[in-house]
Design an enzyme around this catalytic site. Structure first.
Site, short mmCIF file in Angstrom:
data_model
loop_
_atom_site.label_atom_id
_atom_site.label_comp_id
_atom_site.label_asym_id
_atom_site.label_seq_id
_atom_site.Cartn_x
_atom_site.Cartn_y
_atom_site.Cartn_z
N GLY A 46 0.83 -1.19 0.00
CA GLY A 46 0.00 0.00 0.00
C GLY A 46 0.87 1.24 0.00
N GLN A 89 2.68 10.34 0.83
CA GLN A 89 4.01 9.75 0.78
C GLN A 89 4.75 10.12 -0.51
OE1 GLN A 89 2.51 5.71 2.13
NE2 GLN A 89 4.59 5.77 2.96
N CYS A 126 7.14 0.60 6.84
CA CYS A 126 6.61 1.70 6.04
C CYS A 126 7.69 2.17 5.07
CB CYS A 126 6.20 2.85 6.97
SG CYS A 126 5.46 4.25 6.15
N LEU A 127 7.28 2.47 3.85
CA LEU A 127 8.25 2.96 2.87
C LEU A 127 8.85 4.29 3.31
CD1 LEU A 127 6.41 2.16 -0.49
CD2 LEU A 127 8.19 0.84 0.66
N HIS A 159 -3.41 1.31 8.13
CA HIS A 159 -2.10 1.95 7.97
C HIS A 159 -2.15 3.06 6.91
CE1 HIS A 159 2.44 1.63 7.93
NE2 HIS A 159 2.23 2.25 6.78
#
Length: 186
Positions: free
Chosen positions: A62, A67, A104-105, A150
């Site tokens: 995702g 982001q 998380c990226l 998230h």
């Protein structure tokens, strides 16, 4: 954005890989703006394609628009059966409790056990091939419920580390600062 161990897929038509903002580059506790106006809808097609491609390039399950520096309520969630582009998603019901490891990226290489609801219902519109459909409800449970929570958290300016103890959060921020060459995370 959560990460999975899968191979990047082919690039969607028109999509490009966008830079993923790191934790200290993103606004915290600032909610994204809903997509409502015709001009916003017009830009949604490229945003959706870029989100799908960027998520695939980083092996994510995702990714949320903030982001990649876009402050609109749009995110991608990869379910077992398909990739969903959610437009203006809201969690309308949650039930049960579970804990799971999240990454998380925007916090590369960092993972933590995060408490979440075991089941969620999400009201959203879906983008598919350039068309935004009517509002629907999606029910998810287990890992998929975690991914929905998230990504929707990102749309509210919340990171998974905001959901762990302050002691653990402090450790994360120090590790992140060290990784970034001493620059303190906000």
């Amino acid at each position: 954005t959560m990460q999975a161990k899968s191979q990047p897929e082919t690039r969607p038509a028109g999509g490009v890989e966008r830079a993923v903002y790191l934790f200290d580059q993103m606004p915290r506790r600032v909610a994204c703006k809903p997509v409502e106006q015709p001009a916003e809808m017009a830009g949604l097609d490229m945003l959706a394609r870029d989100l799908i491609f960027t998520c695939a390039c980083h092996n994510g399950v995702g990714i949320a628009a903030p982001q990649i520096g876009v402050m609109y309520r749009v995110c991608v969630v990869n379910t077992k059966s398909e990739k969903l582009v959610l437009v203006n998603p809201q969690i309308i019901h949650s039930d049960g409790k579970q804990k799971g490891v999240e990454g998380c990226l925007s916090l590369p290489g960092m993972m933590a056990v995060v408490p979440r609801a075991k089941e969620v219902s999400v009201r959203t519109r879906l983008w598919r091939d350039g068309i935004v459909g009517d509002e629907i409800e999606i029910h998810a449970e287990g890992f998929e419920a975690t991914v929905f929570q998230h990504e929707i958290d990102h749309l509210e300016g919340i990171f998974f580390i905001d959901r762990i103890s302050s002691l653990k959060r402090g450790i994360f921020c120090r590790k992140f600062a060290k990784m970034r060459g001493g620059r303190r995370a906000r």
